[in-house]
Write a protein that holds these residues in place. Structure first.
Motif, short mmCIF file in Angstrom:
data_model
loop_
_atom_site.label_atom_id
_atom_site.label_comp_id
_atom_site.label_asym_id
_atom_site.label_seq_id
_atom_site.Cartn_x
_atom_site.Cartn_y
_atom_site.Cartn_z
N PRO A 55 1.05 -1.72 0.28
CA PRO A 55 -0.47 0.15 0.20
C PRO A 55 0.66 1.14 -0.23
CG PRO A 55 -1.32 -1.48 0.88
CD PRO A 55 -0.02 -2.03 0.72
N HIS A 56 2.14 1.36 0.54
CA HIS A 56 2.73 2.90 -0.03
C HIS A 56 3.68 2.72 -0.95
CE1 HIS A 56 2.41 2.57 4.89
NE2 HIS A 56 2.58 0.76 5.09
N GLY A 57 3.48 1.85 -2.07
CA GLY A 57 4.10 1.79 -3.22
C GLY A 57 5.40 1.39 -3.43
N LEU A 58 5.90 0.80 -2.09
CA LEU A 58 7.03 -0.33 -2.30
C LEU A 58 7.03 -1.60 -2.64
CD1 LEU A 58 8.72 1.16 1.57
CD2 LEU A 58 8.49 1.86 -0.35
N ALA A 59 8.41 -2.14 -3.56
CA ALA A 59 8.50 -3.09 -3.83
C ALA A 59 8.64 -4.20 -2.71
CB ALA A 59 8.98 -3.03 -5.17
N ARG A 60 7.96 -5.50 -3.16
CA ARG A 60 8.27 -6.40 -2.06
C ARG A 60 8.06 -7.50 -2.78
NH1 ARG A 60 8.81 -3.52 3.46
NH2 ARG A 60 7.39 -1.91 3.86
N SER A 61 9.11 -8.62 -2.26
CA SER A 61 9.58 -9.51 -2.83
C SER A 61 10.21 -11.09 -2.26
CB SER A 61 10.64 -9.43 -4.43
OG SER A 61 11.31 -9.49 -3.56
N LYS A 62 9.52 -12.38 -3.17
CA LYS A 62 10.78 -13.34 -2.55
C LYS A 62 11.38 -13.62 -3.94
CE LYS A 62 7.16 -15.23 -0.18
NZ LYS A 62 6.84 -16.83 0.91
N THR A 63 12.75 -14.15 -4.17
CA THR A 63 13.74 -14.93 -5.21
C THR A 63 13.22 -16.48 -4.77
OG1 THR A 63 15.01 -12.59 -4.64
CG2 THR A 63 16.10 -14.45 -5.59
N MET A 267 6.12 2.72 -13.62
CA MET A 267 7.15 3.56 -12.08
C MET A 267 7.31 2.91 -10.78
SD MET A 267 6.55 6.91 -11.16
CE MET A 267 6.63 7.53 -9.70
N LEU A 268 6.37 1.60 -10.45
CA LEU A 268 7.26 0.73 -9.67
C LEU A 268 8.79 0.13 -10.26
CD1 LEU A 268 6.65 -0.78 -7.05
CD2 LEU A 268 6.12 -2.60 -7.89
N MET A 269 9.12 -0.80 -10.58
CA MET A 269 10.52 -0.54 -11.90
C MET A 269 11.44 0.45 -11.93
SD MET A 269 11.00 -2.93 -15.29
CE MET A 269 11.30 -4.69 -14.72
N PHE A 270 10.99 1.16 -12.50
CA PHE A 270 11.76 2.52 -12.69
C PHE A 270 11.99 3.44 -10.89
CE2 PHE A 270 11.92 7.26 -12.05
CZ PHE A 270 13.50 7.61 -12.44
N ARG A 271 11.84 3.40 -10.03
CA ARG A 271 11.75 3.68 -8.45
C ARG A 271 13.09 2.38 -7.91
NH1 ARG A 271 6.01 6.04 -6.32
NH2 ARG A 271 6.53 3.95 -5.66
N THR A 272 12.18 0.80 -7.73
CA THR A 272 12.77 0.27 -7.20
C THR A 272 14.15 0.41 -8.02
OG1 THR A 272 11.05 -1.23 -7.08
CG2 THR A 272 12.82 -2.25 -6.54
N LEU A 273 15.00 -0.40 -9.31
CA LEU A 273 15.94 -0.67 -9.51
C LEU A 273 16.91 1.00 -9.86
CD1 LEU A 273 14.96 -2.88 -12.44
CD2 LEU A 273 15.28 -3.62 -10.22
N THR A 274 16.25 1.49 -9.60
CA THR A 274 17.09 2.88 -10.02
C THR A 274 17.39 3.05 -8.17
OG1 THR A 274 15.78 4.43 -11.36
CG2 THR A 274 16.84 5.41 -9.20
N GLN A 511 13.70 12.38 7.76
CA GLN A 511 15.02 11.70 7.20
C GLN A 511 14.66 10.03 7.75
OE1 GLN A 511 16.51 13.64 4.83
NE2 GLN A 511 17.92 12.70 4.81
N ARG A 512 14.76 10.30 8.94
CA ARG A 512 14.31 9.09 9.24
C ARG A 512 13.48 7.80 8.50
NH1 ARG A 512 13.79 7.80 14.04
NH2 ARG A 512 13.61 9.76 14.75
N GLU A 513 12.47 8.34 8.40
CA GLU A 513 11.28 7.46 8.11
C GLU A 513 11.25 7.49 6.89
OE1 GLU A 513 7.36 5.94 9.68
OE2 GLU A 513 9.52 6.72 10.49
N TYR A 514 11.89 7.92 6.06
CA TYR A 514 11.32 8.45 4.24
C TYR A 514 12.66 7.62 3.66
CZ TYR A 514 6.96 10.19 6.12
OH TYR A 514 5.78 10.14 7.02
N PHE A 515 14.02 8.99 4.39
CA PHE A 515 14.91 8.81 2.70
C PHE A 515 15.37 7.85 2.67
CE2 PHE A 515 19.65 10.50 2.15
CZ PHE A 515 19.27 11.31 1.47
N ALA A 516 15.37 6.54 3.61
CA ALA A 516 15.84 5.31 3.12
C ALA A 516 15.05 3.99 2.73
CB ALA A 516 16.84 4.08 4.09
N SER A 517 13.87 4.39 2.66
CA SER A 517 13.41 3.47 2.07
C SER A 517 12.29 4.12 0.42
CB SER A 517 12.23 3.61 3.24
OG SER A 517 11.99 2.47 4.14
N TYR A 518 12.40 5.40 0.52
CA TYR A 518 11.49 5.90 -0.61
C TYR A 518 13.18 6.21 -1.31
CZ TYR A 518 7.46 5.01 1.37
OH TYR A 518 5.89 4.60 1.86
#
Length: 518
Positions: A55-63, A267-274, A511-518
């Motif tokens: 829901p936050h727009g972050l990619a979640r995965s299993k390899t 957009m999801l792929m672009f942000r994640t792989l960037t 900064q702690r909440e968003y800078f790394a995750s997003y």
């Protein structure tokens, strides 16, 4: 020397059940054909990342190993609902041990759902060793029902509403983000935990910035951004441009128009792989709207949109005649966007930090609900003329969930189109309204955009969120955002009691909440 010979017991690799997608008719003929092509070439793959968007727009995965994926391709893969339950700081926001209160009994006790790969999104990641593929999945309950908390399904349903009218929505992405150099330091785990984010990455700017579109400024980041551009092209993404924005190391990336679901996937792929690609070279890419780094300017996500007729391909927004402008249907679409701007602002600007950009201190960021031709200070800008006329909504932050942000725009626009509401006071041609805002917006008839996450939450609760998202996802998203906001407010109160005055600067919490995750 003795070497153990492993003989695994075949249990379908965590799949929902064998041939889950086929038995329940979850695939189109096109998806089934794509699956056959994938199977025929799996010997050329070592690992597969099976991904979905939370829901936050972050990619979640299993390899998965290629052997496992051979079964999972049709059988689906069991996934924990954790990404639906945690807020942006990984605090539990939905009570899965009691009554979750979101109308999805299946997540009580953190029961699994089934993620089914969409074969049409299967993509090899260039230059990876081992040979790694990426594929998006769709979330389902065990009876084959689309999961009520699936953001991708929300957009798919809105697209189906357009298709039922023989229309197709076209979306262009224009995304601003920051590229910095990562400095040596701790990993950020000190003090980390559930709802307790550790220190943000320590970075330095790559240039001084504030020379808009400077070729030299772009050249200073090009050792990172040029290879990134080539990677995006190898992935088949319709990259249009890379350019240097105003801030130090601030990049704007644009893509050619795509179908709406395709644009959200991109957009999801672009942000994640960037983020991943930049990290591999010791850099840090962030889609946080306003990072707490000295001299940084806010980043936005401008969403370009138009509607075309499936037969003939003509744009509904193009006005006839030599004066160009926008058609009555285009004005009706804009009316829909304006009418739902406050209701759906949460979906375009979902973080505490994102509302800093919508304040009065930034001239080219929208503060009011209104529209105009070729005016970058308004929320909705009408761009182009004749056959190329389209809408640019400038309200979004680049970290927004792409499926929900795009779905909200298309849903609101479709409301306007189907209600045939064209404002009588709306602009008729570009000549009549050059540099002028729509009369209703200028007079305050549409009002101001929300100026905080709390205000956006209040508007969302009283708006059409459940009609767009369904009651379960609307309820879940509300809980997630209430948790995020409550933690920020508790931090502010603790600082106030300790005698600290934050002023107007980006806080350490943000900064702690968003800078790394997003």
């Amino acid at each position: 020397m003795y070497s153990r010979s492993w003989s695994p017991v075949h249990t379908e690799g965590g799949a929902g059940r064998p041939a889950f997608a086929v038995e329940l008719g979850l695939w189109s003929a096109e998806q089934a054909a794509a699956a056959e092509q994938i199977e025929a070439h799996l010997e050329e793959v070592d690992l597969v990342r099976l991904v979905f968007c939370d829901p936050h727009g972050l990619a979640r995965s299993k390899t998965l190993t290629a052997q496992t994926f051979r079964t999972v391709l049709r059988g689906g893969m069991d996934f924990s609902p954790g990404p639906f339950l945690f807020d942006t700081g990984h605090a539990v926001a939905v009570d899965f041990l009691g009554d979750p209160g979101v109308g999805v009994p299946e997540i009580a006790g953190a029961g699994n759902f089934v993620l089914v790969p969409d074969p049409l999104t299967f993509q090899m990641l260039p230059g990876r060793e081992p040979r790694t593929a990426w594929v998006l999945g769709d979330e389902f309950l065990r009876d084959g029902t689309p999961h009520p908390l699936s953001a991708r399904n929300v957009l798919r349903q809105v697209c189906a509403q357009y298709a039922a009218r023989r229309w197709s929505a076209v979306v262009g992405l224009e995304v601003e983000w920051y590229l910095t150099r990562r400095l040596p330091g701790e990993a950020g785990n000190a003090g980390n935990g559930f709802g307790l984010q550790g220190a943000a990455p320590v970075v330095e700017a790559l240039n001084a910035g504030y020379q808009f579109n400077s070729d030299s400024a772009y050249d200073s980041v090009s050792p990172v951004t040029d290879p990134l551009a080539m990677l995006l092209l190898e992935l088949g993404l319709p990259l249009r441009s890379m350019e240097h924005e105003s801030g130090p190391g601030q990049i704007e990336t644009t893509f050619n128009p795509m179908g709406a679901l395709e644009a959200a996937d991109a957009m999801l792929m672009f942000r994640t792989l960037t983020k991943q690609t930049c990290a591999r070279s010791g850099h840090h890419a962030s889609f946080m709207s306003l990072p707490g780094v000295e001299g940084f300017d806010p980043s936005g996500w401008h969403l370009h949109q138009s509607v075309r007729e499936e037969q003939g391909g003509g744009s509904l927004f193009a006005a006839g005649g030599p004066g160009g402008g926008i058609s009555a249907q285009g004005r009706a679409y804009v009316e829909g966007l304006l009418a739902r701007a406050r209701d759906f602002c949460l979906l375009s600007v979902p973080t505490v930090n994102g509302y800093r950009r919508l304040g009065s201190g930034f001239a080219l960021s929208p503060t009011r609900v209104g529209w105009s031709f070729e005016d970058r200070s308004v929320m909705v800008r009408v761009v182009g003329g004749r056959g190329s006329t389209h809408i640019e909504n400038r309200v979004g932050e680049p970290s927004a969930n792409p499926y929900l942000a795009i779905a909200a725009q298309l849903f609101a626009g479709l409301e306007g189109l189907t209600a045939s509401v064209g404002a009588s006071a709306a602009p008729q041609t570009q000549t009549e309204t050059q540099n002028a805002q729509d009369a209703r917006g200028a007079e305050g008839g549409w009002g101001a955009l929300p100026q905080s996450l709390g205000e956006a939450l209040e508007a969302f609760r009283g708006g059409q969120g459940p009609q767009l998202l369904g009651k379960p996802l609307a309820s879940c998203l509300t809980k997630l955002k209430e948790s995020e906001l409550a933690r920020f407010q508790a931090w502010q109160e603790a600082r106030r009691r300790a005698g600290h005055q934050e002023g107007g600067a980006v806080t350490d919490w943000e900064q702690r909440e968003y800078f790394a995750s997003y």
